[in-house]
Motif scaffolding. Structure first.
Motif, PDB file in Angstrom:
ATOM      1  N   GLY A 160       0.810  -1.225   0.000  1.00 39.87           N
ATOM      2  CA  GLY A 160       0.000   0.000   0.000  1.00 39.87           C
ATOM      3  C   GLY A 160       0.833   1.260   0.000  1.00 39.87           C
ATOM      4  N   GLU A 180      -2.150   3.020  -1.818  1.00 37.21           N
ATOM      5  CA  GLU A 180      -3.342   3.137  -0.966  1.00 37.21           C
ATOM      6  C   GLU A 180      -4.198   4.369  -1.311  1.00 37.21           C
ATOM      7  N   GLY A 184      -7.120   2.115  -2.094  1.00 35.78           N
ATOM      8  CA  GLY A 184      -7.716   1.844  -0.784  1.00 35.78           C
ATOM      9  C   GLY A 184      -9.230   2.064  -0.882  1.00 35.78           C
TER      10      GLY A 184
END
Ligand SMILES: [Zn+2]
Length: 306
Positions: A160, A180, A184
């Motif tokens: 990430g 991320e 995410g």
């Protein structure tokens, strides 16, 4: 019969799972509850309530819980008593101690993506793969030739925070343009606008959702290409919130892998959904306890006879 307790703390839920030595889940519980804004003590106390219920269920089934592992979305240091969560950016935890016991059960903690990969390793026939855990944050567990690759300090797999764009948005880790921030859960949701069920929206061909998933898939493909170039892995397993989105993420990820992985002309990695789905980390956590008994039954027998 001995059993292992898996526990999970994530940004928006807590979970427990009781696994027997045959690998059968004998009890599970999942509590949707946002941990952001709660103190670590409040979170541990919420988990303790779930552990208590699991202990009751174990007693009712004639199972003896011999240990517990907690899966966390962060970096954990140490191996047994005295463990500390160095950082769990999306929980807001920094250098937070892990309790030695919860509800009287000895506890160790580990990274949720690593534990999910361990769960997948035992649930599937795959022996080498990168498991991508997609929650609010993104983590990865790397399995090479049947072994979880943990790195020198157990901190490997921070996919990430692999840079997708050095000039990209600020990340909670202090860097910029991390994966991320593109793939995410929060990033995907804010890119596709209000509405709850991403999978349903994608099935209904909502244009903003399809665009957000294409964008997230491209970023995942860029970051995973670096991982595959470095580690020579044949399979990408998409887990947790990413697993049901595989029908939309697979094409952009595979396109980037084909373009960026030097060996892809001979063997391009396959993208598959997790076999264990949202339970991968909590099952993997419980599995570390049962596998330790299976690997060394004599040590377990001497510990119970003491
Ligand atoms: Zn970052």
């Amino acid at each position: 019969m001995p059993a292992g307790l898996g526990m999970e703390i994530n940004v928006d839920y807590l979970a427990v799972c009781l696994l027997d030595l045959a690998g059968t889940v004998r009890h599970r519980a999942h509590l949707t509850t946002d941990q952001r804004g709660r103190t670590p003590a409040q979170t541990w106390s919420g988990l303790s309530a779930l552990a208590k219920a699991a202990s009751k269920a174990a007693a009712a089934e004639g199972l003896a819980i011999v240990g517990a592992t907690v899966a966390l979305p962060g970096l954990v240091s140490g191996h047994s008593a005295g463990q500390e969560v160095k950082i769990a950016p999306n929980l807001g935890w920094h250098e937070t101690p892990v309790p030695a016991r919860i509800d009287g059960i000895a506890v160790t903690a580990g990274n949720e993506a690593n534990l999910a990969a361990f769960g997948e390793l035992h649930a599937t026939g795959l022996s080498s793969f990168v498991y991508v855990s997609g929650e609010i944050g993104i983590g990865a567990g790397i399995v090479v030739n049947g072994d979880l690759f943990r790195g020198t300090q157990g901190w490997a797999g921070e996919l990430g925070h692999v840079t997708v764009d050095p000039a990209g948005p600020q990340c909670t880790c202090g860097s910029q343009g991390c994966l991320e921030q593109y793939a995410g859960e929060d990033a995907i949701r804010s890119a596709c606008g209000p509405g709850l069920d991403l999978e349903l929206r994608a099935r209904n061909a909502d244009p903003a959702t399809l665009k957000a998933l294409e964008h997230a898939g491209t970023a995942l493909g860029v970051a995973l290409s670096s991982a595959v170039n470095l580690l020579d892995l044949p399979v990408v397993v998409l887990g947790s919130h990413l697993a049901p989105l595989v029908p939309w993420l697979k094409a952009p990820i595979e396109r980037e892998l084909k373009q960026r992985v030097i060996t892809s002309r001979w063997s391009s990695p396959e993208v598959v959904p997790s076999a264990l789905g949202a339970d991968a980390a909590v099952i993997g956590a419980a599995r570390t306890v049962t596998e330790a008994i299976i690997a060394n039954p004599a040590a377990h027998l001497s510990s119970v006879s003491r």
